[in-house]
Design a protein around this motif. Sequence first.
Motif, PDB file in Angstrom:
ATOM      1  N   GLU A  34       0.868  -1.185   0.000  1.00  0.00           N
ATOM      2  CA  GLU A  34       0.000   0.000   0.000  1.00  0.00           C
ATOM      3  C   GLU A  34       0.896   1.224   0.000  1.00  0.00           C
ATOM      4  N   ILE A  35       0.580   2.190  -0.854  1.00  0.00           N
ATOM      5  CA  ILE A  35       1.360   3.420  -0.936  1.00  0.00           C
ATOM      6  C   ILE A  35       0.484   4.561  -0.421  1.00  0.00           C
ATOM      7  N   TRP A  36       0.980   5.282   0.578  1.00  0.00           N
ATOM      8  CA  TRP A  36       0.223   6.364   1.202  1.00  0.00           C
ATOM      9  C   TRP A  36       0.930   7.692   0.964  1.00  0.00           C
ATOM     10  N   ASP A  37       0.191   8.715   0.595  1.00  0.00           N
ATOM     11  CA  ASP A  37       0.790  10.043   0.617  1.00  0.00           C
ATOM     12  C   ASP A  37       0.360  10.695   1.929  1.00  0.00           C
ATOM     13  N   GLY A  38       0.802  11.922   2.195  1.00  0.00           N
ATOM     14  CA  GLY A  38       0.486  12.551   3.471  1.00  0.00           C
ATOM     15  C   GLY A  38      -0.902  13.171   3.516  1.00  0.00           C
TER      16      GLY A  38
ATOM     17  N   PRO B 253      -4.967   4.615   0.021  1.00  0.00           N
ATOM     18  CA  PRO B 253      -3.693   4.153  -0.531  1.00  0.00           C
ATOM     19  C   PRO B 253      -3.890   3.532  -1.907  1.00  0.00           C
ATOM     20  N   VAL B 254      -2.824   3.574  -2.697  1.00  0.00           N
ATOM     21  CA  VAL B 254      -2.808   2.842  -3.962  1.00  0.00           C
ATOM     22  C   VAL B 254      -2.120   1.505  -3.691  1.00  0.00           C
ATOM     23  N   ILE B 255      -2.681   0.451  -4.254  1.00  0.00           N
ATOM     24  CA  ILE B 255      -2.089  -0.872  -4.072  1.00  0.00           C
ATOM     25  C   ILE B 255      -1.288  -1.221  -5.320  1.00  0.00           C
ATOM     26  N   ALA B 256      -0.075  -1.689  -5.125  1.00  0.00           N
ATOM     27  CA  ALA B 256       0.783  -2.027  -6.268  1.00  0.00           C
ATOM     28  C   ALA B 256       1.574  -3.293  -5.976  1.00  0.00           C
ATOM     29  N   VAL B 257       2.011  -3.912  -7.049  1.00  0.00           N
ATOM     30  CA  VAL B 257       2.872  -5.091  -6.936  1.00  0.00           C
ATOM     31  C   VAL B 257       4.313  -4.607  -6.964  1.00  0.00           C
ATOM     32  N   LEU B 258       5.145  -5.170  -6.087  1.00  0.00           N
ATOM     33  CA  LEU B 258       6.505  -4.680  -5.940  1.00  0.00           C
ATOM     34  C   LEU B 258       7.475  -5.418  -6.865  1.00  0.00           C
TER      35      LEU B 258
ATOM     36  N   SER C  66       4.796   6.978   1.986  1.00  0.00           N
ATOM     37  CA  SER C  66       5.237   5.859   2.817  1.00  0.00           C
ATOM     38  C   SER C  66       4.569   4.596   2.286  1.00  0.00           C
ATOM     39  N   ILE C  67       5.172   3.469   2.583  1.00  0.00           N
ATOM     40  CA  ILE C  67       4.614   2.217   2.077  1.00  0.00           C
ATOM     41  C   ILE C  67       4.505   1.198   3.206  1.00  0.00           C
ATOM     42  N   ASN C  68       3.563   0.317   3.083  1.00  0.00           N
ATOM     43  CA  ASN C  68       3.515  -0.836   3.992  1.00  0.00           C
ATOM     44  C   ASN C  68       2.923  -2.035   3.267  1.00  0.00           C
ATOM     45  N   HIS C  69       3.068  -3.194   3.894  1.00  0.00           N
ATOM     46  CA  HIS C  69       2.520  -4.419   3.309  1.00  0.00           C
ATOM     47  C   HIS C  69       1.008  -4.281   3.178  1.00  0.00           C
ATOM     48  N   ALA C  70       0.482  -4.644   2.037  1.00  0.00           N
ATOM     49  CA  ALA C  70      -0.975  -4.681   1.878  1.00  0.00           C
ATOM     50  C   ALA C  70      -1.476  -5.964   2.543  1.00  0.00           C
ATOM     51  N   THR C  71      -2.479  -5.827   3.381  1.00  0.00           N
ATOM     52  CA  THR C  71      -3.047  -7.025   4.007  1.00  0.00           C
ATOM     53  C   THR C  71      -3.964  -7.702   2.983  1.00  0.00           C
TER      54      THR C  71
END
Lengths: 508, 508
Positions: free
Chosen positions: B40-44, B49-54, B87-92
């Motif tokens: 998940e990609i978050w802006d401030g 969030p936008v979900i993307a494949v890494l 910022s990014i974090n793992h998408a659940t």
Amino acid sequence: MTTLKLRKIAIDTYKENVAYLHRDCPLYHTEGFQALNKIEIWDGDGRAPVIAVLNIVDDENIVAPDELGLCERTFRQFGVTEGESVSINHATPPASILAVHSKIAGNSLSADDYLNICKDIVANRYSKIEIAAFLVGTAESGLEREEILYLTQAMVATGETLDWEESLVVDKHCIGGIPGNRTTMIVTPIIAAHGMLMPKTSSRAITSPAGTADTMEVLANVDLPLDKLHSILRHQRAFIAWGGTAKLAPADDFFISVSRPLSLDSSSQMIASILSKKVAAGSTHLLIDIPIGPSAKVKSQSHALKLRKMFEYVGDRMGLEIDVVITDGKQPVGRGIGPVLEVRDVMQILQNDPEAPRDLREKSLQLAGRILEFDPDVRGGEGYKLACNILESGRALDKMQSIIKAQGENTEPALLGKLKHTVTALENGTVEAIDNLQMAKIARLAGSPMDKGAGVDLHKKIGDQVSQGDPLYTIYAEINADFNFAKDSSDKNNGYRIESSNQTSCQT
Amino acid sequence: MTTLKLRKIAIDTYKENVAYLHRDCPLYHTEGFQALNKIEIWDGDGRAPVIAVLNIVDDENIVAPDELGLCERTFRQFGVTEGESVSINHATPPASILAVHSKIAGNSLSADDYLNICKDIVANRYSKIEIAAFLVGTAESGLEREEILYLTQAMVATGETLDWEESLVVDKHCIGGIPGNRTTMIVTPIIAAHGMLMPKTSSRAITSPAGTADTMEVLANVDLPLDKLHSILRHQRAFIAWGGTAKLAPADDFFISVSRPLSLDSSSQMIASILSKKVAAGSTHLLIDIPIGPSAKVKSQSHALKLRKMFEYVGDRMGLEIDVVITDGKQPVGRGIGPVLEVRDVMQILQNDPEAPRDLREKSLQLAGRILEFDPDVRGGEGYKLACNILESGRALDKMQSIIKAQGENTEPALLGKLKHTVTALENGTVEAIDNLQMAKIARLAGSPMDKGAGVDLHKKIGDQVSQGDPLYTIYAEINADFNFAKDSSDKNNGYRIESSNQTSCQT
């Protein structure tokens, strides 16, 4: 024909072949390629083409219009070098996809259908969504038992097979679902110490917190070339290695790469997966352990019996002698869940440490006893006693140490995770149930098996008395985010059911 | 929290969001990201969030360790600019995947289940294989009719809906499978000329050689913003535009992005897809055309009736008045297959050209007649006559020209493909059958609908007498490779069955 020069692109797309083509490449226009098309890449040496998914690039710094970019992994798979000329064309859809549609429509497939599907899959002709369609199509209505046989045969036929050149080659397999249950690392040295041949190829974890390969890796190299495995086996009568190296039933790895993120779980797939790997690995005799419990994969005696029949049906027709044992799967076996913790349990048992977990020791001895009875020279019913004897004499430990040395000892074994959180009892009482799934989930969230030192260490098992505040288990992790996920999950559901002492005393 | 600077990566991954992270990025290690993880990609700014494949990158020229690379398309979707901190974090995993598993296990799902699945899908939380699992899981055993209703409602609820502020808003839909069948472009101007409101949002081709949007695009802009559509409708009473622009039932586009490459074809999905788009598009009255034929999607009267009941069941409960007509689907309708050729047929009919294909004209008039009878002021049974009158008077042509101008006339319409190959009869006789699927396949191989001028022009239809060497049809293409694919396919199977004259004369 227009050719393109190969260029390495330093992008890691894991198991997917991706090819990068510049939008100004003449082929992009004349041949009508589009992003996400599947293409075949041919070199001039008549090698089979590599199939890749196309990405279109607008930046000449990444790939120029006369180049085709491939990642490192694809270069290796293809066996080509940078700068070499290749040609590309549209990949035609795999012909066997028609059989997948027929399966989705509810029809049975023939042996040829399964063979063609597996051939196309191992040739990289199936996209992930096509593999998903096959797996879901075969999962939903299940397969006829003949179809399980056909699929198993196809999975064996489309990979390499091993031949250990002996008539009695034993193996064991447990139908997962029970955390901790690391019997293989105790059974194998017992069997080898007796002199039977046990080339143990194991998997890494799919949905569990650890597979035997993940745990063995704490102690020794498990990623070994085939000639090395042969040499170890000749000298030690056993090894405990990762099965992925040997290219056995490679279709299974493709299936797993899709069933794993989907958490798909089908009996037919499971049977085909297990038996194809075992037959390809050259086993002649196989012990299958089916644990039963409310949170185990198999929940009832009748389901276990149904599975046993299917195993026997396929095994008989493939010349594999199968013995099935049904065991207690009500709770995790042993104390540790996660590679480092499981290694501790295993070594305590092999070392005859009085602190060793009794349940894991007992179960391992029973399984080893059944396998020993595959030996015509061992009297029926005498296997268990023989296994005890081998363990207690220290011969199993010696054998394990020899195997570790032969595979290559891990001189810097992973340590237990630095982050630590102990979960305590909320009330006085008796442990009535431990949820395998929840304990496995907590261990996985904590980072197992990627982080070898992550996992859960159980301090109480079913039947133990606890007082409020007593430690039930400890969570270990390496990475903060994982640690918090695991703690959160345990806060929501600690996985233990404790009946208050009053109630218990009334009942007794 | 560690943030990353956004950078544009000039790689086109089509409809998939891909994020590029350098292997030396600190987050790669501390958070344990791996290639192909979903993040998940978050802006401030608190945006969703936008979900993307890494993808993991080892080249600082592509992306530096303090950067996160995204493609152009993802930038647009996210509404961010280059250099911005994220910022990014793992998408659940999406919670609704449990319902998908339940469906695969053969259970019925609730209205809430379908709503949650569609919500997660339109939020980009499903991977392609998860969407495939849902589609195959619902395709195999089919859905209960209540479930089709729930799915349809969920698809409507998770997108925008249009309101044309009138009580009678008509639409039509044909259950594809018949090449050429371009009735919409004749029916719509007839209906609008009568004064009824017909906001026609059409799809592009999925598995056919052309959708109405593909064909209309030869004449006019079909990709129009909503305010423009409102304005056209107010002045013209109709438009013929691409439905994709309006964000109606967006889950369907996700389904199609997977069902298309899989060639999945499920009745339940089809009904939900059609009706959700129509309800979301604000239709109140809908005519559904079900062609029957040996190579049509629907092969028997009983199947057509079953579909009709399902359409009526769902339509009734969603307040959509549905009329179903069952038509002749034994062969392509009209002569041209492919956008440019179909436009020629349509314009000949609107211009009352005596050379116009009779079958397409007749069918269009019948459908228009049925729709006209949705108007309470039109007497039952009078619709057909009224439609003829509107067509023959030239009012339909005038209306079409006004609609084209209003949408934006295409001043450089595509031309017929330069590559041309005529397929001739191998014997004397009568055309007994034309295979819709094979003709569609040849037209698609020739490049239709991507190349507007590609396709097939039929010179003979069922019942026509032919002599050996007579032209049966002509293949047109733009691109050499496509042209050869189409010719090869036609060489293998020309799609025509011709019974020899002798036999025919015996039979008559």
